[in-house]
Design a protein around this motif. Structure first.
Motif, PDB file in Angstrom:
ATOM      1  N   PRO A 145     -34.554 -99.660  -0.014  1.00 33.52           N
ATOM      2  CA  PRO A 145     -35.591 -99.254   0.938  1.00 33.52           C
ATOM      3  C   PRO A 145     -36.048 -97.826   0.669  1.00 33.52           C
ATOM      4  N   VAL A 146     -37.347 -97.594   0.793  1.00 34.84           N
ATOM      5  CA  VAL A 146     -37.915 -96.302   0.434  1.00 34.84           C
ATOM      6  C   VAL A 146     -38.973 -95.918   1.462  1.00 34.84           C
TER       7      VAL A 146
ATOM      8  N   ARG B  32     -42.432 -93.598   2.834  1.00 34.60           N
ATOM      9  CA  ARG B  32     -43.738 -93.200   2.299  1.00 34.60           C
ATOM     10  C   ARG B  32     -43.663 -91.842   1.617  1.00 34.60           C
ATOM     11  N   GLY B  33     -42.868 -90.939   2.189  1.00 33.47           N
ATOM     12  CA  GLY B  33     -42.740 -89.618   1.593  1.00 33.47           C
ATOM     13  C   GLY B  33     -42.163 -89.682   0.193  1.00 33.47           C
ATOM     14  N   ARG B  34     -41.152 -90.543   0.004  1.00 34.50           N
ATOM     15  CA  ARG B  34     -40.555 -90.693  -1.312  1.00 34.50           C
ATOM     16  C   ARG B  34     -41.553 -91.300  -2.295  1.00 34.50           C
ATOM     17  N   ILE B  35     -42.323 -92.281  -1.841  1.00 34.78           N
ATOM     18  CA  ILE B  35     -43.337 -92.896  -2.707  1.00 34.78           C
ATOM     19  C   ILE B  35     -44.381 -91.866  -3.116  1.00 34.78           C
ATOM     20  N   SER B  36     -44.829 -91.071  -2.151  1.00 36.84           N
ATOM     21  CA  SER B  36     -45.835 -90.048  -2.444  1.00 36.84           C
ATOM     22  C   SER B  36     -45.288 -89.013  -3.413  1.00 36.84           C
TER      23      SER B  36
ATOM     24  N   ASP C 111     -35.031 -94.105   8.216  1.00 34.87           N
ATOM     25  CA  ASP C 111     -34.071 -93.257   7.520  1.00 34.87           C
ATOM     26  C   ASP C 111     -33.202 -92.533   8.551  1.00 34.87           C
ATOM     27  N   HIS C 112     -31.876 -92.508   8.332  1.00 32.44           N
ATOM     28  CA  HIS C 112     -30.962 -91.927   9.318  1.00 32.44           C
ATOM     29  C   HIS C 112     -31.163 -90.429   9.476  1.00 32.44           C
ATOM     30  N   GLU C 113     -31.557 -89.745   8.428  1.00 32.87           N
ATOM     31  CA  GLU C 113     -31.681 -88.289   8.498  1.00 32.87           C
ATOM     32  C   GLU C 113     -33.060 -87.845   8.971  1.00 32.87           C
ATOM     33  N   SER C 114     -34.107 -88.392   8.353  1.00 35.43           N
ATOM     34  CA  SER C 114     -35.466 -87.944   8.685  1.00 35.43           C
ATOM     35  C   SER C 114     -36.150 -88.792   9.738  1.00 35.43           C
ATOM     36  N   GLY C 115     -35.673 -90.013   9.955  1.00 36.20           N
ATOM     37  CA  GLY C 115     -36.336 -90.918  10.894  1.00 36.20           C
ATOM     38  C   GLY C 115     -37.574 -91.577  10.337  1.00 36.20           C
ATOM     39  N   ALA C 116     -37.870 -91.364   9.049  1.00 33.17           N
ATOM     40  CA  ALA C 116     -39.057 -91.959   8.432  1.00 33.17           C
ATOM     41  C   ALA C 116     -38.899 -93.461   8.315  1.00 33.17           C
ATOM     42  N   ILE C 117     -40.035 -94.169   8.393  1.00 34.56           N
ATOM     43  CA  ILE C 117     -40.022 -95.626   8.246  1.00 34.56           C
ATOM     44  C   ILE C 117     -39.715 -95.986   6.793  1.00 34.56           C
TER      45      ILE C 117
END
Length: 244
Positions: A166-167, A169-173, A199-205
């Motif tokens: 799982p990844v 949007r920030g990582r993809i960008s 994500d457990h740390e950032s809360g990003a989808i």
């Protein structure tokens, strides 16, 4: 004629009392008053129609039952999505182990006979697919006059999700160097990627590929994705790229 013609008791005024019939047709004890007629009851509204219950599949016609392998093959020809063994067993009243044996037999028969399609197990079930050697002609037929292909940006984003899921949007960008918001919306609308938590740390989808992605790629699971190492440039190629 006497005042009392009813043979009932006579009152003080010489007329018949109220304890017996008076001959006037009025009920006793009403002093001759006739009750007003009752107004008719309002008509009842009709009961609302009952909503139909769940549609019950029709029973198979009586008579000789087709062979098990013919029934399995018939279901495969109309299935829009991969069909699991349990679905075959329930719908056709065939034991699951028997269904598995029939599917394997059909898959081997189609390949042995050189048919234009193959039976494959992908995702969560079985489905008919175009034979690899026929794919260029089928693609030409299907795509004639259409432009349903994904853009280069969408293909790049889909590859990142497939190999790093799982990844977010920030990582993809960060990998692509540009915003991935619009491309992610396109891939989600086409049911190729889906949300799968935060994500457990950032809360990003977080995003991952779907079963439909596996189906379109002809894969049973993600382990069948081709390795990336042979596709990456070597050290010399990287030096040439940097120098240029």
């Amino acid at each position: 004629m006497t005042p009392d013609s009813t043979n009932g008791p006579v009152g003080a005024d010489g007329f018949a009392g109220t304890d017996g019939p008076t001959g006037t047709g009025a009920p006793a004890g009403t002093n001759g008053a006739v009750p007003a007629p009752r107004s008719p009851a309002p008509p009842r509204s009709p009961a609302p129609p009952r909503s139909p219950g769940p549609r019950v599949p029709p029973a198979p016609p009586a008579g000789e039952r087709p062979s098990d392998i013919a029934l399995v093959e018939a279901v495969l020809t109309v299935a829009e999505n991969p069909v699991g063994v349990a679905e075959f067993a329930t719908a056709l009243d065939i034991p699951a182990r028997r269904v598995e044996a029939l599917l394997a037999e059909l898959a081997a028969q189609y390949e042995r006979d050189g048919r234009g399609f193959r039976l494959r197990h992908v995702g969560r079930g079985w489905r008919l697919y175009t034979a690899d050697e026929c794919a260029p002609w089928v693609e030409r037929f299907v795509l004639a006059g259409q432009s349903a292909r994904l853009s280069q940006a969408a293909l790049e984003t889909l590859a990142i999700v497939a190999y790093q899921q799982p990844v977010s949007r920030g990582r993809i960008s960060a990998v692509r160097g540009v915003s991935a918001d619009g491309v992610i919306r396109t891939l989600t609308a086409r049911n190729l990627v889906e949300e799968c938590g935060h994500d457990h740390e950032s809360g990003a989808i977080l995003y991952r590929t779907t079963d439909y992605f596996l189906e379109r790629m002809g894969l049973r699971d993600l382990d069948e994705l081709p390795p990336l190492a042979p596709l990456l440039p070597g050290v010399d190629d990287v030096d040439d790229i940097v120098a240029s």
